[in-house]
Design a protein around this motif. Sequence first.
Motif, PDB file in Angstrom:
ATOM      1  N   VAL A  18      -3.865 -13.959  33.222  1.00  0.00           N
ATOM      2  CA  VAL A  18      -4.818 -14.447  34.216  1.00  0.00           C
ATOM      3  C   VAL A  18      -4.068 -14.769  35.502  1.00  0.00           C
ATOM      4  O   VAL A  18      -3.019 -15.444  35.483  1.00  0.00           O
ATOM      5  CB  VAL A  18      -5.543 -15.707  33.724  1.00  0.00           C
ATOM      6  CG1 VAL A  18      -6.406 -16.307  34.821  1.00  0.00           C
ATOM      7  CG2 VAL A  18      -6.391 -15.391  32.495  1.00  0.00           C
ATOM      8  N   GLN A  19      -4.577 -14.231  36.594  1.00  0.00           N
ATOM      9  CA  GLN A  19      -3.985 -14.522  37.906  1.00  0.00           C
ATOM     10  C   GLN A  19      -5.041 -15.151  38.797  1.00  0.00           C
ATOM     11  O   GLN A  19      -6.201 -14.730  38.793  1.00  0.00           O
ATOM     12  CB  GLN A  19      -3.468 -13.243  38.572  1.00  0.00           C
ATOM     13  CG  GLN A  19      -2.271 -12.620  37.881  1.00  0.00           C
ATOM     14  CD  GLN A  19      -2.686 -11.768  36.699  1.00  0.00           C
ATOM     15  OE1 GLN A  19      -3.640 -11.000  36.794  1.00  0.00           O
ATOM     16  NE2 GLN A  19      -1.978 -11.894  35.591  1.00  0.00           N
TER      17      GLN A  19
ATOM     18  N   ASN B 167      -4.912 -24.102  31.900  1.00  0.00           N
ATOM     19  CA  ASN B 167      -3.668 -23.398  31.604  1.00  0.00           C
ATOM     20  C   ASN B 167      -3.200 -22.485  32.729  1.00  0.00           C
ATOM     21  O   ASN B 167      -2.047 -22.045  32.701  1.00  0.00           O
ATOM     22  CB  ASN B 167      -3.851 -22.560  30.336  1.00  0.00           C
ATOM     23  CG  ASN B 167      -4.068 -23.429  29.103  1.00  0.00           C
ATOM     24  OD1 ASN B 167      -3.768 -24.615  29.105  1.00  0.00           O
ATOM     25  ND2 ASN B 167      -4.607 -22.841  28.056  1.00  0.00           N
ATOM     26  N   TYR B 168      -4.090 -22.158  33.624  1.00  0.00           N
ATOM     27  CA  TYR B 168      -3.768 -21.198  34.673  1.00  0.00           C
ATOM     28  C   TYR B 168      -4.008 -21.829  36.036  1.00  0.00           C
ATOM     29  O   TYR B 168      -5.039 -22.473  36.258  1.00  0.00           O
ATOM     30  CB  TYR B 168      -4.615 -19.930  34.515  1.00  0.00           C
ATOM     31  CG  TYR B 168      -4.488 -19.309  33.152  1.00  0.00           C
ATOM     32  CD1 TYR B 168      -5.483 -19.454  32.200  1.00  0.00           C
ATOM     33  CD2 TYR B 168      -3.345 -18.588  32.806  1.00  0.00           C
ATOM     34  CE1 TYR B 168      -5.363 -18.899  30.950  1.00  0.00           C
ATOM     35  CE2 TYR B 168      -3.210 -18.027  31.551  1.00  0.00           C
ATOM     36  CZ  TYR B 168      -4.226 -18.194  30.614  1.00  0.00           C
ATOM     37  OH  TYR B 168      -4.093 -17.643  29.374  1.00  0.00           O
ATOM     38  N   TRP B 169      -3.032 -21.601  36.942  1.00  0.00           N
ATOM     39  CA  TRP B 169      -3.076 -22.232  38.256  1.00  0.00           C
ATOM     40  C   TRP B 169      -2.792 -21.210  39.348  1.00  0.00           C
ATOM     41  O   TRP B 169      -1.932 -20.329  39.175  1.00  0.00           O
ATOM     42  CB  TRP B 169      -2.035 -23.359  38.329  1.00  0.00           C
ATOM     43  CG  TRP B 169      -2.360 -24.489  37.415  1.00  0.00           C
ATOM     44  CD1 TRP B 169      -2.110 -24.567  36.072  1.00  0.00           C
ATOM     45  CD2 TRP B 169      -3.020 -25.695  37.767  1.00  0.00           C
ATOM     46  NE1 TRP B 169      -2.577 -25.760  35.567  1.00  0.00           N
ATOM     47  CE2 TRP B 169      -3.139 -26.472  36.583  1.00  0.00           C
ATOM     48  CE3 TRP B 169      -3.521 -26.212  38.952  1.00  0.00           C
ATOM     49  CZ2 TRP B 169      -3.743 -27.739  36.575  1.00  0.00           C
ATOM     50  CZ3 TRP B 169      -4.115 -27.465  38.940  1.00  0.00           C
ATOM     51  CH2 TRP B 169      -4.220 -28.219  37.769  1.00  0.00           C
ATOM     52  N   GLY B 170      -3.485 -21.389  40.454  1.00  0.00           N
ATOM     53  CA  GLY B 170      -3.148 -20.630  41.643  1.00  0.00           C
ATOM     54  C   GLY B 170      -1.976 -21.265  42.356  1.00  0.00           C
ATOM     55  O   GLY B 170      -1.467 -22.322  41.942  1.00  0.00           O
TER      56      GLY B 170
ATOM     57  N   ALA C 125      -7.729 -23.689  39.501  1.00  0.00           N
ATOM     58  CA  ALA C 125      -7.232 -23.689  38.131  1.00  0.00           C
ATOM     59  C   ALA C 125      -8.315 -23.186  37.189  1.00  0.00           C
ATOM     60  O   ALA C 125      -9.506 -23.292  37.494  1.00  0.00           O
ATOM     61  CB  ALA C 125      -6.799 -25.092  37.728  1.00  0.00           C
ATOM     62  N   ALA C 126      -7.876 -22.663  36.043  1.00  0.00           N
ATOM     63  CA  ALA C 126      -8.801 -22.095  35.069  1.00  0.00           C
ATOM     64  C   ALA C 126      -8.526 -22.654  33.684  1.00  0.00           C
ATOM     65  O   ALA C 126      -7.375 -22.694  33.239  1.00  0.00           O
ATOM     66  CB  ALA C 126      -8.675 -20.573  35.053  1.00  0.00           C
ATOM     67  N   ASN C 127      -9.598 -23.084  33.032  1.00  0.00           N
ATOM     68  CA  ASN C 127      -9.544 -23.585  31.656  1.00  0.00           C
ATOM     69  C   ASN C 127     -10.228 -22.565  30.754  1.00  0.00           C
ATOM     70  O   ASN C 127     -11.460 -22.436  30.810  1.00  0.00           O
ATOM     71  CB  ASN C 127     -10.254 -24.935  31.582  1.00  0.00           C
ATOM     72  CG  ASN C 127     -10.304 -25.503  30.181  1.00  0.00           C
ATOM     73  OD1 ASN C 127      -9.940 -24.832  29.212  1.00  0.00           O
ATOM     74  ND2 ASN C 127     -10.766 -26.729  30.059  1.00  0.00           N
ATOM     75  N   PRO C 128      -9.467 -21.847  29.929  1.00  0.00           N
ATOM     76  CA  PRO C 128     -10.073 -20.787  29.113  1.00  0.00           C
ATOM     77  C   PRO C 128     -10.979 -21.306  28.005  1.00  0.00           C
ATOM     78  O   PRO C 128     -11.740 -20.534  27.423  1.00  0.00           O
ATOM     79  CB  PRO C 128      -8.859 -20.053  28.533  1.00  0.00           C
ATOM     80  CG  PRO C 128      -7.766 -21.058  28.566  1.00  0.00           C
ATOM     81  CD  PRO C 128      -8.012 -21.920  29.752  1.00  0.00           C
ATOM     82  N   TYR C 129     -10.881 -22.599  27.721  1.00  0.00           N
ATOM     83  CA  TYR C 129     -11.715 -23.200  26.675  1.00  0.00           C
ATOM     84  C   TYR C 129     -12.783 -24.096  27.296  1.00  0.00           C
ATOM     85  O   TYR C 129     -13.226 -25.062  26.690  1.00  0.00           O
ATOM     86  CB  TYR C 129     -10.837 -23.993  25.708  1.00  0.00           C
ATOM     87  CG  TYR C 129      -9.650 -23.196  25.219  1.00  0.00           C
ATOM     88  CD1 TYR C 129      -8.367 -23.482  25.654  1.00  0.00           C
ATOM     89  CD2 TYR C 129      -9.832 -22.126  24.361  1.00  0.00           C
ATOM     90  CE1 TYR C 129      -7.287 -22.732  25.228  1.00  0.00           C
ATOM     91  CE2 TYR C 129      -8.752 -21.375  23.927  1.00  0.00           C
ATOM     92  CZ  TYR C 129      -7.484 -21.676  24.365  1.00  0.00           C
ATOM     93  OH  TYR C 129      -6.419 -20.934  23.958  1.00  0.00           O
TER      94      TYR C 129
ATOM     95  N   SER D  50     -16.227 -17.684  29.380  1.00  0.00           N
ATOM     96  CA  SER D  50     -16.062 -18.938  28.639  1.00  0.00           C
ATOM     97  C   SER D  50     -15.238 -19.971  29.400  1.00  0.00           C
ATOM     98  O   SER D  50     -14.982 -21.063  28.894  1.00  0.00           O
ATOM     99  CB  SER D  50     -15.386 -18.665  27.296  1.00  0.00           C
ATOM    100  OG  SER D  50     -14.065 -18.202  27.511  1.00  0.00           O
ATOM    101  N   TYR D  51     -14.869 -19.643  30.601  1.00  0.00           N
ATOM    102  CA  TYR D  51     -13.954 -20.489  31.357  1.00  0.00           C
ATOM    103  C   TYR D  51     -14.699 -21.554  32.152  1.00  0.00           C
ATOM    104  O   TYR D  51     -15.856 -21.402  32.524  1.00  0.00           O
ATOM    105  CB  TYR D  51     -13.168 -19.636  32.351  1.00  0.00           C
ATOM    106  CG  TYR D  51     -11.986 -18.894  31.786  1.00  0.00           C
ATOM    107  CD1 TYR D  51     -12.120 -18.049  30.693  1.00  0.00           C
ATOM    108  CD2 TYR D  51     -10.732 -19.002  32.381  1.00  0.00           C
ATOM    109  CE1 TYR D  51     -11.033 -17.353  30.189  1.00  0.00           C
ATOM    110  CE2 TYR D  51      -9.643 -18.309  31.897  1.00  0.00           C
ATOM    111  CZ  TYR D  51      -9.787 -17.484  30.802  1.00  0.00           C
ATOM    112  OH  TYR D  51      -8.709 -16.806  30.316  1.00  0.00           O
ATOM    113  N   THR D  52     -13.962 -22.624  32.424  1.00  0.00           N
ATOM    114  CA  THR D  52     -14.307 -23.549  33.497  1.00  0.00           C
ATOM    115  C   THR D  52     -13.275 -23.375  34.596  1.00  0.00           C
ATOM    116  O   THR D  52     -12.076 -23.298  34.329  1.00  0.00           O
ATOM    117  CB  THR D  52     -14.325 -25.004  33.013  1.00  0.00           C
ATOM    118  OG1 THR D  52     -15.386 -25.172  32.072  1.00  0.00           O
ATOM    119  CG2 THR D  52     -14.534 -25.969  34.174  1.00  0.00           C
ATOM    120  N   MET D  53     -13.752 -23.289  35.815  1.00  0.00           N
ATOM    121  CA  MET D  53     -12.882 -23.154  36.972  1.00  0.00           C
ATOM    122  C   MET D  53     -12.932 -24.443  37.771  1.00  0.00           C
ATOM    123  O   MET D  53     -13.979 -25.110  37.822  1.00  0.00           O
ATOM    124  CB  MET D  53     -13.342 -21.983  37.851  1.00  0.00           C
ATOM    125  CG  MET D  53     -13.504 -20.673  37.107  1.00  0.00           C
ATOM    126  SD  MET D  53     -11.959 -20.020  36.450  1.00  0.00           S
ATOM    127  CE  MET D  53     -11.124 -19.562  37.979  1.00  0.00           C
ATOM    128  N   ALA D  54     -11.820 -24.785  38.381  1.00  0.00           N
ATOM    129  CA  ALA D  54     -11.773 -26.074  39.083  1.00  0.00           C
ATOM    130  C   ALA D  54     -10.892 -25.996  40.316  1.00  0.00           C
ATOM    131  O   ALA D  54     -10.066 -25.087  40.459  1.00  0.00           O
ATOM    132  CB  ALA D  54     -11.251 -27.159  38.152  1.00  0.00           C
TER     133      ALA D  54
END
Length: 125
Positions: free
Chosen positions: A1-2, A113-116, A96-100, A30-34
């Motif tokens: 994920v980018q 888990n994923y950050w810009g 940021a992205a939360n896959p759960y 299924s993600y939450t984005m923030a």
Amino acid sequence: VQLQASGGGLVQPGGSLRLSCAASGHTFSSYTMAWFRQAPGKERELVTAIRWNGGSTIYSDSVKGRFTISRDLAENTVYLQMNSLKPEDTAVYYCAANPYGNATPLESRSGYNYWGQGTQVTVSS
């Protein structure tokens, strides 16, 4: 994920900016984005979050009524429209992205888990 964040800059108090976060590399249903932000000498703060599926949102009290998060499903992009900006909004903003995300309370700060790379927003006259 980018995650690729853009749109920061220098703006006067009362002005507006729109941040973008282009997401790629996965299916995000299924993600939450923030959007988080971190000012010098302060902890990273959850500003706002949105469920990719359904679009439920949450905002911190400090930005409620001034900031709006949205997502474009076709473009896999999350936006943060910031209006009535104040000097205290000055910070580096991170998407940021939360896959759960579907299994996590929307107000939770964990699971991202994923950050810009961060984009600087400076509000100053």
